[in-house]
Design a protein around this motif. Structure first.
Motif, short mmCIF file in Angstrom:
data_model
loop_
_atom_site.label_atom_id
_atom_site.label_comp_id
_atom_site.label_asym_id
_atom_site.label_seq_id
_atom_site.Cartn_x
_atom_site.Cartn_y
_atom_site.Cartn_z
N LYS A 18 132.21 57.71 -36.05
CA LYS A 18 133.40 58.56 -36.05
C LYS A 18 134.23 58.28 -37.29
O LYS A 18 134.30 57.14 -37.77
CB LYS A 18 134.25 58.30 -34.79
CG LYS A 18 133.56 58.66 -33.48
CD LYS A 18 134.43 58.27 -32.30
CE LYS A 18 133.79 58.62 -30.97
NZ LYS A 18 133.83 60.06 -30.71
N SER A 19 134.92 59.30 -37.77
CA SER A 19 135.80 59.15 -38.92
C SER A 19 137.21 58.78 -38.45
O SER A 19 137.88 59.57 -37.79
CB SER A 19 135.86 60.46 -39.72
OG SER A 19 136.78 60.34 -40.79
N GLY A 58 140.93 51.79 -39.35
CA GLY A 58 141.09 50.64 -38.47
C GLY A 58 142.50 50.47 -37.95
O GLY A 58 142.72 49.87 -36.90
N GLY A 59 143.48 50.99 -38.68
CA GLY A 59 144.87 50.85 -38.26
C GLY A 59 145.27 51.78 -37.14
O GLY A 59 146.35 51.62 -36.55
N GLN A 60 144.43 52.75 -36.83
CA GLN A 60 144.72 53.69 -35.74
C GLN A 60 143.40 54.08 -35.07
O GLN A 60 142.81 55.11 -35.37
CB GLN A 60 145.45 54.93 -36.27
CG GLN A 60 146.00 55.83 -35.17
CD GLN A 60 146.87 56.95 -35.72
OE1 GLN A 60 147.10 57.03 -36.93
NE2 GLN A 60 147.36 57.80 -34.84
N LEU A 61 142.97 53.26 -34.15
CA LEU A 61 141.70 53.48 -33.47
C LEU A 61 141.90 54.43 -32.30
O LEU A 61 142.71 54.17 -31.41
CB LEU A 61 141.12 52.14 -32.98
CG LEU A 61 140.79 51.13 -34.08
CD1 LEU A 61 140.35 49.80 -33.48
CD2 LEU A 61 139.71 51.68 -35.01
N GLU A 62 141.16 55.50 -32.31
CA GLU A 62 141.34 56.56 -31.31
C GLU A 62 140.44 56.32 -30.10
O GLU A 62 139.61 57.15 -29.73
CB GLU A 62 141.07 57.92 -31.96
CG GLU A 62 142.01 58.23 -33.11
CD GLU A 62 141.56 59.40 -33.96
OE1 GLU A 62 140.66 60.15 -33.52
OE2 GLU A 62 142.07 59.56 -35.08
N PHE A 69 126.15 50.57 -30.14
CA PHE A 69 127.05 50.43 -31.28
C PHE A 69 127.80 51.73 -31.58
O PHE A 69 127.24 52.83 -31.49
CB PHE A 69 126.26 50.03 -32.53
CG PHE A 69 125.72 48.63 -32.48
CD1 PHE A 69 126.50 47.56 -32.89
CD2 PHE A 69 124.43 48.39 -32.02
CE1 PHE A 69 126.00 46.27 -32.84
CE2 PHE A 69 123.92 47.10 -31.98
CZ PHE A 69 124.71 46.03 -32.39
N THR A 70 129.07 51.54 -31.96
CA THR A 70 129.88 52.63 -32.51
C THR A 70 130.45 52.15 -33.84
O THR A 70 130.92 51.01 -33.93
CB THR A 70 131.03 53.00 -31.56
OG1 THR A 70 130.49 53.38 -30.29
CG2 THR A 70 131.85 54.16 -32.13
N GLY A 71 130.39 52.98 -34.86
CA GLY A 71 130.94 52.61 -36.16
C GLY A 71 132.02 53.59 -36.57
O GLY A 71 131.89 54.79 -36.35
N ILE A 72 133.09 53.08 -37.17
CA ILE A 72 134.15 53.97 -37.66
C ILE A 72 134.45 53.64 -39.12
O ILE A 72 134.35 52.50 -39.58
CB ILE A 72 135.44 53.90 -36.81
CG1 ILE A 72 136.13 52.51 -36.94
CG2 ILE A 72 135.14 54.21 -35.36
CD1 ILE A 72 137.32 52.48 -37.85
N ASP A 73 134.80 54.68 -39.86
CA ASP A 73 135.14 54.54 -41.27
C ASP A 73 135.82 55.84 -41.71
O ASP A 73 135.45 56.91 -41.20
CB ASP A 73 133.88 54.30 -42.11
CG ASP A 73 134.18 53.71 -43.48
OD1 ASP A 73 133.97 52.49 -43.65
OD2 ASP A 73 134.64 54.45 -44.36
N PRO A 74 136.77 55.79 -42.64
CA PRO A 74 137.40 57.04 -43.09
C PRO A 74 136.55 57.84 -44.08
O PRO A 74 136.86 59.00 -44.36
CB PRO A 74 138.70 56.57 -43.74
CG PRO A 74 138.41 55.17 -44.18
CD PRO A 74 137.46 54.60 -43.17
N ASP A 75 135.47 57.25 -44.59
CA ASP A 75 134.67 57.89 -45.63
C ASP A 75 133.47 58.62 -45.02
O ASP A 75 132.53 57.98 -44.54
CB ASP A 75 134.19 56.85 -46.64
CG ASP A 75 133.46 57.48 -47.82
OD1 ASP A 75 134.11 58.23 -48.56
OD2 ASP A 75 132.26 57.22 -47.97
N MET A 76 133.49 59.95 -45.05
CA MET A 76 132.45 60.74 -44.42
C MET A 76 131.07 60.56 -45.05
O MET A 76 130.07 60.44 -44.32
CB MET A 76 132.84 62.22 -44.41
CG MET A 76 133.87 62.58 -43.34
SD MET A 76 133.35 62.14 -41.66
CE MET A 76 131.85 63.12 -41.50
N PRO A 77 130.93 60.55 -46.38
CA PRO A 77 129.59 60.33 -46.95
C PRO A 77 128.95 59.02 -46.49
O PRO A 77 127.74 58.97 -46.22
CB PRO A 77 129.85 60.33 -48.46
CG PRO A 77 131.07 61.17 -48.63
CD PRO A 77 131.92 60.87 -47.44
#
Length: 235
Positions: free
Chosen positions: A62-63, A66-70, A39-47
Motif C-alpha cells: 500500500k502507498s 510511516g508517520g500516518q499508518l492507515e 506480509f504487508t509493505g508500505i511506502d510512499p513511492d509507487m514505482p
C-alpha cells in the motif's frame, strides 16, 4: 540473519508490516525467519511498490507514509523498518504509529546503518551516502545523514520500546574494478547535475574526485548495520 532466526524460533508472528519497504528487499530477508507470516509493505513511492509486488506476489503493498499508518490499532503481530530511519521527517512519530498498529506484546524490528566506528572502506560508503543525502535535501526530499549506533538505540528507547536483542551486520569488503569505480563516479556526477542551479554545486563537485580517490585507495564496504528487536509495551 541467524540471530533473528534464533530469537524468533519459539515465537509466533502471523502478520508483519514492513514500513518504508521500498522494493521489498527486507521482506526477502524476513522470509528466512518468518516462514508462515503474511506480509504487508508500505511506502510512499509507487514505482518501488510495483517492484516489491513483482518480487513478492504473496504480500500486500500500500502507498502511505510511516508517520500516518492507515491501519486500525493492534492490527499486526510485528512491524519492521529497514534502512529507512534516516529518511523519516519525524522518527518518533513513525515509531509511535508502528507501536499503535502492533498488538500488545508484539515486536518491532529495526535494521539501520550507522555512521561511527567504521573502517576506511565503510567511510567511503558513508561519504557517498552523505553526498546523495545532501543532493536529496537540496531537492526538497527528506534524507538525513546517518545516525550513530548510540543515536539509533536512543531513538528506540525514547519511543518507549523495550530492546530485547541487538546485533551488528556487515557485508563483505569489495575491491572495485576500474569499470566499477567509473560507474560510481558517473552516478555521483548524475546526482550532482540535479543541483546545477544551487549555490552548493561547486562545493559538492569538489567532493567527487575525493570520493573517487578514497574508493581506489580503500575499496568499498557497506557501513555496518545494527539490528534491533524491540517489544511493544502498551495496555
Amino acid at each position: 540473519m541467524k540471530q533473528l532466526q534464533q530469537f524468533f524460533q519459539d515465537k509466533t508472528v502471523h502478520t508483519l508490516l514492513d514500513v518504508g519497504t521500498g522494493s521489498g528487499s527486507f521482506i526477502t530477508v524476513l522470509k528466512e525467519t518468518f516462514k508462515h507470516t503474511r506480509f504487508t509493505g508500505i511506502d510512499p513511492d509507487m514505482p518501488s511498490l510495483e517492484e516489491a509486488a513483482k518480487a513478492h506476489p504473496d504480500a500486500e503493498f500500500k502507498s502511505m507514509t510511516g508517520g500516518q499508518l492507515e491501519f486500525p490499532d493492534s492490527t499486526f503481530d510485528a512491524a519492521s523498518i529497514s534502512m529507512a530511519m534516516h529518511h523519516l521527517p519525524n522518527v518518533q512519530q513513525t515509531f509511535k504509529e508502528m507501536q499503535r498498529i502492533v498488538k500488545p506484546g508484539g515486536w518491532i524490528i529495526i535494521n539501520e546503518l550507522f555512521s561511527n566506528n567504521l573502517n576506511a572502506a565503510q567511510e567511503v560508503h558513508k561519504s557517498m551516502h552523505h553526498f546523495r543525502s545532501t543532493i536529496d535535501r537540496l531537492n526538497g526530499v527528506c534524507h538525513n545523514e546517518t545516525f550513530t549506533r548510540e543515536e539509533i538505540l536512543h531513538h528506540i528507547e525514547k519511543a518507549g520500546l523495550k530492546i530485547c536483542e541487538t546485533f551488528n551486520q556487515q557485508k563483505p569488503h569489495q575491491e572495485p574494478s576500474p569499470e566499477e569505480i567509473t560507474e560510481r563516479k558517473e552516478k555521483l556526477t548524475e546526482m550532482l547535475n540535479q543541483v546545477k542551479d544551487k549555490p552548493e554545486y561547486n562545493e559538492l563537485k569538489q567532493q567527487i574526485p575525493e570520493i573517487e580517490k578514497a574508493l581506489k585507495q580503500h575499496g568499498f564496504q557497506m557501513a555496518t548495520r545494527v539490528v534491533v528487536v524491540a517489544k511493544v509495551l502498551k495496555d
